[in-house]
Every structure is written in structure tokens, then in C-alpha cells.
Write a protein that holds these residues in place. Structure first.
Motif, PDB file in Angstrom:
ATOM      1  N   LYS A  21       0.990  -1.342  -0.216  1.00 51.73           N
ATOM      2  CA  LYS A  21      -0.127   0.084  -0.086  1.00 51.73           C
ATOM      3  C   LYS A  21       0.809   1.346  -0.006  1.00 51.73           C
ATOM      4  O   LYS A  21       1.653   1.541   0.908  1.00 51.73           O
ATOM      5  CB  LYS A  21      -0.914   0.023   1.077  1.00 51.73           C
ATOM      6  N   GLU A  24      -1.928   7.403  -2.665  1.00 47.05           N
ATOM      7  CA  GLU A  24      -1.813   8.265  -3.811  1.00 47.05           C
ATOM      8  C   GLU A  24      -1.212   9.723  -3.418  1.00 47.05           C
ATOM      9  O   GLU A  24      -0.372  10.063  -4.233  1.00 47.05           O
ATOM     10  CB  GLU A  24      -3.245   8.405  -4.563  1.00 47.05           C
ATOM     11  N   SER A  48      -4.465   1.149 -15.166  1.00 49.20           N
ATOM     12  CA  SER A  48      -3.736   0.954 -14.488  1.00 49.20           C
ATOM     13  C   SER A  48      -2.519   2.168 -14.694  1.00 49.20           C
ATOM     14  O   SER A  48      -2.281   2.700 -15.905  1.00 49.20           O
ATOM     15  CB  SER A  48      -2.829  -0.677 -14.906  1.00 49.20           C
ATOM     16  N   HIS A  66       5.770   0.354  -9.336  1.00 44.53           N
ATOM     17  CA  HIS A  66       4.749   0.233  -8.353  1.00 44.53           C
ATOM     18  C   HIS A  66       3.651   0.523  -9.327  1.00 44.53           C
ATOM     19  O   HIS A  66       3.423   1.312 -10.162  1.00 44.53           O
ATOM     20  CB  HIS A  66       4.689   1.260  -7.400  1.00 44.53           C
ATOM     21  N   SER A  67       2.428  -0.328  -9.093  1.00 47.43           N
ATOM     22  CA  SER A  67       1.059  -0.514  -9.939  1.00 47.43           C
ATOM     23  C   SER A  67      -0.139  -0.214  -9.153  1.00 47.43           C
ATOM     24  O   SER A  67       0.069  -0.869  -8.242  1.00 47.43           O
ATOM     25  CB  SER A  67       1.094  -1.840 -11.008  1.00 47.43           C
ATOM     26  N   ILE A  68      -0.722   0.702  -9.508  1.00 48.67           N
ATOM     27  CA  ILE A  68      -2.153   0.949  -9.041  1.00 48.67           C
ATOM     28  C   ILE A  68      -3.054   0.760 -10.078  1.00 48.67           C
ATOM     29  O   ILE A  68      -2.993   1.234 -11.144  1.00 48.67           O
ATOM     30  CB  ILE A  68      -2.345   2.294  -8.344  1.00 48.67           C
ATOM     31  N   THR A  69      -4.360   0.032  -9.939  1.00 53.24           N
ATOM     32  CA  THR A  69      -5.276  -0.204 -10.955  1.00 53.24           C
ATOM     33  C   THR A  69      -6.537   0.066 -10.417  1.00 53.24           C
ATOM     34  O   THR A  69      -6.899  -0.289  -9.350  1.00 53.24           O
ATOM     35  CB  THR A  69      -5.181  -1.535 -11.583  1.00 53.24           C
ATOM     36  N   ASP A  70      -7.298   0.993 -11.120  1.00 54.74           N
ATOM     37  CA  ASP A  70      -8.614   1.449 -10.577  1.00 54.74           C
ATOM     38  C   ASP A  70      -9.568   0.572 -11.359  1.00 54.74           C
ATOM     39  O   ASP A  70      -9.382   0.293 -12.894  1.00 54.74           O
ATOM     40  CB  ASP A  70      -8.955   3.021 -10.861  1.00 54.74           C
ATOM     41  N   TYR A  95     -13.152  -1.018  -3.611  1.00 51.89           N
ATOM     42  CA  TYR A  95     -12.089  -1.565  -4.626  1.00 51.89           C
ATOM     43  C   TYR A  95     -12.603  -1.374  -6.050  1.00 51.89           C
ATOM     44  O   TYR A  95     -11.983  -1.366  -7.034  1.00 51.89           O
ATOM     45  CB  TYR A  95     -11.788  -3.246  -4.295  1.00 51.89           C
ATOM     46  N   ASP A 175      -0.754  -2.469  -5.863  1.00 49.08           N
ATOM     47  CA  ASP A 175      -1.687  -1.668  -4.894  1.00 49.08           C
ATOM     48  C   ASP A 175      -2.627  -2.888  -4.261  1.00 49.08           C
ATOM     49  O   ASP A 175      -2.922  -3.818  -5.186  1.00 49.08           O
ATOM     50  CB  ASP A 175      -2.548  -0.489  -5.368  1.00 49.08           C
ATOM     51  N   ASN A 177      -5.367  -4.598  -4.273  1.00 52.62           N
ATOM     52  CA  ASN A 177      -6.881  -4.890  -4.492  1.00 52.62           C
ATOM     53  C   ASN A 177      -7.023  -6.132  -4.978  1.00 52.62           C
ATOM     54  O   ASN A 177      -6.441  -6.625  -6.022  1.00 52.62           O
ATOM     55  CB  ASN A 177      -7.056  -3.653  -5.817  1.00 52.62           C
TER      56      ASN A 177
END
Length: 228
Positions: A21, A24, A48, A66-70, A95, A175, A177
Motif C-alpha cells: 500500500k 496516492e 492501471s 509500483h502499480s495501481i489499478t482502478d 475496490y 496496490d 486490490n
């Protein structure tokens, strides 16, 4: 023209071991690339963001990515979907972002992207599925930020290999999720007759949107000057 020689690929457990984690707000002005996989109304869409974190270490190892996906879904889709109970759970836990109505709102997704605190230097998209979204980004940010990525096996081969190296070498974190690890649990790797490789669904009804956008971002990092 594929051989149908699909094989197990990166597992759900591998992705969850790389969950980390990072808020943002702590990624404000950090350079990243983004990729989108957009549906219309039948299921969820994914965006992503992959960051390059210079001099970053995680669990004592150098970890530059690092990867964040909505994930987004129309509220009407949840009501009638076979996975509605799972989707409702993800939505209640934050999520899965629920969009009012029965269609994906490309304007809302584009605005969400533009409101992020990140420094997005390029957006990858499927040129055959994202015409409306493409126009919105062009008007809001400029055509130079857009990178069409054809969904061919040839286009995916090098990004797939780079992504595998990053995951197996623990050079990327994700992230936390659960939809992301769910997508990877549904993906297998397939080869065409030229031995080009691409992740595909293990069965037609499975969702792998988060897999595709994460791999697309590795194409982006090969074609956009992310690291200076």
C-alpha cells in the motif's frame, strides 16, 4: 491463428505476495504511465498506473516499479451479473468504482485520471475500442499523451517478458486490490505460431482487464521516456 497452447502463468498468490500500500498522495508528481481497458456496459473497465520509483527498496530489495489499478463498473451491470455478490462486496469495500446508469462513463474515467496527483506522461489504449475516450483525452490533455497499442500477440511479447522478469524478480509491487489478483487468477499465457506470447482468458467469461492494462504499461515504458 493461435495454436491454442495456453499455459498457466503468473498466479494470484504471486501477485498478492507483492501487494504493497502506497497512498496516492505520497505519489504526487511521481512520473508514471497509464493504460486503459474499456468496456461499454457488459462488465468492468480497468485503468492501471505504473510508476518508476528511483532508489526505492522494498523488503530489502531494489524495487523500482509500483502499480495501481482502478476498476469501474455500471451499477445496472452489477444488478444482473452472475458475479453480482462478489462485485457488490468489492464495491462496498471501495475496490470497485460504481458508475450510475447502465453504461461506462468515459468522461468520468478520463476526469478521474486527470485529477490524479501523479505526473502521467502517456496513456496507452486499444485503438479499436476507445474512440470516444481517445477524443476526451485529446481535448483535455493533448494528442501527444496518447499511445495506441494494438492488441496483437506481436505487440505483447516483449512487454510480457519484461513483466515476468519484474514479477519473478520482485521488482514491482501492486496496490492491494483483490480484483487485480482475481484477474491474474483468470489469465493463462498463449502463443501464436511465431511463438509470440500474450495473456488470454482461461475461459470466455473470465475477466483479465487488470492483467492487460498492467502488461500494456510495460509496452508504454519501452516506448515512452519514463526514466530520466
Amino acid at each position: 491463428f493461435t495454436k491454442g497452447d495456453s499455459k498457466k502463468w503468473i498466479t494470484k498468490e504471486q501477485i498478492e505476495q507483492l501487494f504493497r500500500k502506497i497512498e496516492e498522495k505520497d505519489l504526487e508528481d511521481v512520473r508514471c504511465v497509464a493504460s486503459v481497458d474499456l468496456s461499454v456496459c457488459d462488465d468492468f473497465s480497468a485503468v492501471s498506473y505504473t510508476f518508476y520509483l528511483s532508489n526505492n527498496y522494498w523488503n530489502g530489495e531494489y524495487c523500482p516499479f509500483h502499480s495501481i489499478t482502478d476498476y469501474y463498473i455500471p451499477e445496472k451491470t452489477i444488478e444482473n451479473h452472475p458475479n453480482r455478490e462478489l462485485y457488490k462486496k468489492w464495491a462496498s469495500e471501495g475496490y470497485l468504482k460504481v458508475i450510475k446508469g447502465n453504461m461506462i462513463d468515459y468522461n468520468l474515467i478520463a476526469n478521474n485520471m486527470l485529477e490524479k496527483p501523479f505526473s502521467i506522461i502517456g496513456v496507452g489504449f486499444d485503438p479499436y475500442k476507445s474512440k470516444e475516450f481517445q477524443k476526451i483525452i485529446e481535448l483535455s490533455a493533448g494528442k501527444e499523451y496518447l499511445y495506441p497499442i494494438g492488441q496483437t500477440y506481436g505487440n505483447f511479447t516483449s512487454p510480457v517478458e519484461s513483466f515476468e522478469i519484474a514479477v519473478n524478480g520482485k521488482q514491482i509491487t501492486f496496490d492491494p486490490n483483490p480484483i487485480t489478483s482475481y484477474c491474474f487468477s483468470n489469465a493463462v499465457i498463449d502463443e501464436d505460431r511465431l511463438e509470440n506470447r500474450k495473456p488470454i482468458k482461461s475461459s470466455p467469461n473470465n475477466k483479465i482487464d487488470g492483467v492487460i492494462t498492467n502488461v500494456m504499461n510495460f509496452w508504454m515504458m519501452m516506448n515512452v521516456k519514463l526514466i530520466i
